[in-house]
Design an enzyme around this catalytic site. Sequence first.
Site, PDB file in Angstrom:
ATOM      1  N   HIS A 230       4.166 -11.492  25.014  1.00 56.42           N
ATOM      2  CA  HIS A 230       5.006 -10.662  25.884  1.00 56.42           C
ATOM      3  C   HIS A 230       6.090  -9.912  25.108  1.00 56.42           C
ATOM      4  O   HIS A 230       6.606  -8.893  25.579  1.00 56.42           O
ATOM      5  CB  HIS A 230       5.628 -11.518  26.981  1.00 56.42           C
ATOM      6  CG  HIS A 230       5.775 -10.798  28.287  1.00 56.42           C
ATOM      7  ND1 HIS A 230       5.894  -9.427  28.384  1.00 56.42           N
ATOM      8  CD2 HIS A 230       5.820 -11.263  29.560  1.00 56.42           C
ATOM      9  CE1 HIS A 230       6.012  -9.078  29.647  1.00 56.42           C
ATOM     10  NE2 HIS A 230       5.971 -10.169  30.392  1.00 56.42           N
ATOM     11  N   ASP A 464     -15.071  -1.404  32.177  1.00 58.27           N
ATOM     12  CA  ASP A 464     -16.515  -1.650  32.192  1.00 58.27           C
ATOM     13  C   ASP A 464     -17.022  -1.698  30.756  1.00 58.27           C
ATOM     14  O   ASP A 464     -17.004  -0.701  30.039  1.00 58.27           O
ATOM     15  CB  ASP A 464     -17.215  -0.544  32.979  1.00 58.27           C
ATOM     16  CG  ASP A 464     -18.724  -0.736  33.048  1.00 58.27           C
ATOM     17  OD1 ASP A 464     -19.225  -1.737  32.495  1.00 58.27           O
ATOM     18  OD2 ASP A 464     -19.394   0.122  33.647  1.00 58.27           O
TER      19      ASP A 464
END
Length: 522
Positions: A230, A464
Amino acid sequence: MCPDSEATVSMVVKIHFLVGPISDILLLCLPPQTSFLFVLLSFPKTELVTKVVKTFRPFFFSLLQILFLDQLRFMSHMKIRVKQASIVKPAEETPIHSLWLSNLDLIQVRFHMGILYFYNPCSSSSLPNTPSLIDSLRKVLVLFYPAAGRLQKDKNGRLEVLCNGEGVLLVEAETDSTIQDVGLLTQALDLSELVPTLAYSGDISSLPLLLFQVTYFKCGAICIGTLIHHTFGDAGSLTCFMEAWSRTARGLPVTPTPFFDRTILRARDPPSPVFPHTEYQPPPFYNPPVTSLAYKSNPDSDSGVVSLKLTRLQLRALRAKTEVANHKSISTYELLVAHIWRCACFANEGLREEHLTRLHIILDGRSRLEPKLPQGYIGNALFHARPISLLGDLLREPFSTTVERVHGEIRKMDNEYLRSAIDCLERHPDLDQLVPGEGNPIFSCAANFCIVSLRKDTSAYELDFGWGKPFFKRTSHLNEGKGFVGMSLDEEGSFIVFMCLKKTQLSKFRKLFYEFLNVSAL
C-alpha cells in the site's frame, strides 16, 4: 446440527424475501442438491409461498443439516497446494534509480492489500497456463518497471522506491475445492488463502511490491489473487497494472500508459493549509488496539464478514427514504455509506448514546484534483472524509440527516480542500503517527468504521487474460470495522457490500440492513 447451518438457511430465506429470486452468485455458494428449494424460493412473494416456507421450515433445517454439515466443515478447511513460486523480473534491462514517494503514500498501511478476481471455467482452446502468464508478466514489467523495485529509506530516513528490477512474486497453486465448495458470499472461509503470504518481520527492502497467486479450482474456475504494497500504490494502481498485464497476455497494446511521477502531489511551497483537517486527528473513541497486521478473517477470531447484495429495486427503496431537497445530487455511494454506518452502529450493543462514532470514508482524488491526475497514475491518491456524530444523534435523527452528514463531508472534497490536505500533511511533525497498524487504531475501532468504494471506473477495464472477464471480485483482506462497496458483476445496476464486524453483530447488522429498505412499500 452444525452451528452455521441454521444461520445459512435463515440467510437463504431472508435473502429471497428481501432480494427476490436467488442470484447466480448465491447458487454458487450452495450444493446443487438443493435446487428444488430454489424453485420454491424463486416464486414471487405471495401469501401461499410464505405459508409453505414457514410450514416446512423445520424440514428445510433438517435437510440442510444433512446436506450442509460436511459442506460447511469443508469450507473452513480449503486446502491450497502451491505448485511453484517464482520471482518474475522484467524481460529487458530497466532503468535503476530511486522514486520519490508522496505524503499520501507514506500514511498508508505498511503491508500489502489486494483484490481477488474469480473467472469461470473456460474451454480447452483458451485454457490458461502459467508459463504464458509469466511471459506476459515479464513483458509488462518493462513498462511498469518501478513495480519490480523495492522500498528503501533515503539518507534522511524517508521511504522511497528503489527501481532495481528485482521482480514481483507469482505463485501457482491448485485446490481440490470447487467454487461451489468455497461459497463466495459466506463469511465462514478465510479467502486470504488465495493470495501469497509474507512475513513482515524482515527488512522492508526484501518485500516485492506486487504479489500474485493463480489458483486453479477442481471445477476449472480460476482465481487470480493480487496484492500491492500500500505504500507503493492503491487499488486504482493495482487495477491499472492488472489491465495492462491482461492486455499484454492477449497481445494487445497497453492502455493507459502508466505514470509514476509522484511529484505532482507535492505540497505547495510554502505549505498553505486553509482547512482544519480534523480527518488526520485521532479517533474519538478508543477500543483495544489492533493486535495483528494480517488484517484478514480468522476462523478462530471473534470477527466475521457479512456480504450483502442490493438490487436496483432495493436501491430505489433506499433512495425513497431520503427526504432531501436536492436528492438527485446524492450519489448511490453516499446513500449506501450512510445506511451502512447507521446499521453498524445500531448492531453494536456495546455502544451507548453518549459515545462518539466516526466514519472513515476513503475517496480517490484522481478526478477531484485540478488538473486531474493522469489516468494511468500509479501511486496513492486517497483522501479521507470523516463525518462524526454522537450515537444518540444517529438514533434519533432521520435517515435523511445522516445522508446529509455524509454528503456534506464528501462534497467539500474539491481541489482546494485536497491541496490543503496535502499541505497539512507536509506540516505534520510525524507522518508515522497517521499510519494505521498494530497499536495505532486509526479506524480499526468498534465505533469508528471505514467504508471503501471499489473504483467505479473499473467497468472500462476488461481484466481478460484470454478466458473472459471475471464474474466476481472482492477484497482479499478485511479487518473489523472495515467495509467495501462495489458494483455487483452478476446484475446490472446492483451493488454488493462486504462488512467485517464481530460475529455477534453480523445477524443484527444484516437484519437492520434489509428491514429498513421495506421494498414492499414501493
